[in-house]
Design an enzyme around this catalytic site. Structure first.
Site, PDB file in Angstrom:
ATOM      1  CG  MET A  76      22.225  -4.233  -0.081  1.00  0.00           C
ATOM      2  SD  MET A  76      20.665  -4.949   0.434  1.00  0.00           S
ATOM      3  CE  MET A  76      21.092  -6.684   0.501  1.00  0.00           C
ATOM      4  CE  LYS A 100      11.880  -2.839  -2.864  1.00  0.00           C
ATOM      5  NZ  LYS A 100      12.360  -4.096  -2.355  1.00  0.00           N
ATOM      6  CG  ASP A 137      14.357  -2.785  -8.380  1.00  0.00           C
ATOM      7  OD1 ASP A 137      15.534  -2.691  -8.777  1.00  0.00           O
ATOM      8  OD2 ASP A 137      13.870  -3.845  -7.947  1.00  0.00           O
TER       9      ASP A 137
END
Ligand code: SAH
Length: 251
Positions: free
Chosen positions: A176, A61, A41
């Site tokens: 995140m 993603k 990814d």
């Protein structure tokens, strides 16, 4: 390291380290070079993929963009392994630090597929380090706590005790957390963390586009927004973020 398998197909979860191709382990690189299929990814060190003989499958993603679901990724791993392929799942950082590597492991064992893991260098430690910030420093802090900021404090899905985090006395490392940085910083200060606690955001660590923004925790969200910081980024909150090690550059 591995579970029993019905056929020769197998899966290896490889932590590639953040951004920079040089941060993968020797074992990780070896697995990549022997792979029949590499499933990766956008956070994986993409430059490693250039000269591989393997078939490449991008399950990238993009935050808030079209996503390959975790279930679909698990299916790809299992389906390819059932064809007798050696499948490498290449991640940025470490497979077992967020990023759902352990679910991929479970999906493989549930399907009777042999699975192994090659630990990687986590961005939780490496991103601060690449910006010259040690997550611990003798005399300043005796530990560090890594949390995900993908769910903001106060959200019913949030299972972190942010008031306790404000009082840990450890460095806080938030992954995140770009979108929720203002809420996170406000919450920590409201729960007693000193407003002038040093903080830093390190974006695109290990890449030529690496960017570092430093400010007291009370101002860090504004500073990050002002510098147009976007994911992937790691935020470090604690006295270590105010250390000046005299770093002159990274390689
Ligand atoms: N397993 C990964 C983390 C996956 S969660 C690891 O161990 O590093 C995804 C988060 O990792 C991003 O939102 C960001 O907080 C962090 N991250 C991954 N790569 C990064 C990079 N090159 N620079 C800064 N942060 C990064």
């Amino acid at each position: 390291m591995s579970a029993a398998s019905r056929d020769e197909g197998r899966v290896t979860l490889v932590g590639g380290g953040p951004g920079n191709a040089g941060l993968i382990t020797v074992a990780g690189l070896d697995a990549l070079q022997r792979a029949d299929v590499v499933v990766f990814d956008r956070l994986a060190p993409l430059s490693l993929l250039q000269d591989l003989p393997a078939r490449l499958i991008d399950v990238g993603k993009i935050p808030h963009g079209p996503q390959t679901t975790q279930e679909a990724i698990n299916d790809i791993l299992v389906t390819e392994a059932r064809k007798g392929q050696h499948v490498v799942r290449l991640k940025g950082g470490d497979s077992f630090v967020f990023g759902r590597g352990s679910e991929e492991w479970q999906a493989c064992t549930d399907a009777g597929i042999a699975v192994a893991v090659v630990p990687g260098v986590s961005s939780a430690i490496a991103a601060p380090e690449l910006a010259g910030i040690p997550v611990t420093h003798r005399g300043l802090t005796q530990g560090f706590t890594v949390v995900s900021g993908h769910v903001p404090p106060g959200d019913p899905r949030c299972r972190l005790d942010w008031s306790a985090l404000a009082r840990t006395g450890t460095t806080l490392v938030v992954l995140m957390g770009v979108k929720n940085l203002a809420t996170i910083a406000d919450t920590l200060v409201r729960h007693g963390l000193a407003a002038d606690t040093p903080a830093a955001v390190v974006a695109d660590a290990g890449l030529p586009s690496q960017k570092v923004v430093k400010a007291p925790v009370a101002d860090i969200a504004d500073a990050a927004a002002g510098a147009r910081i976007s994911p992937p980024a790691v935020t470090v909150i604690g006295d270590v973020a105010g250390l000046d090690l005299g770093v002159v550059g990274t390689d």
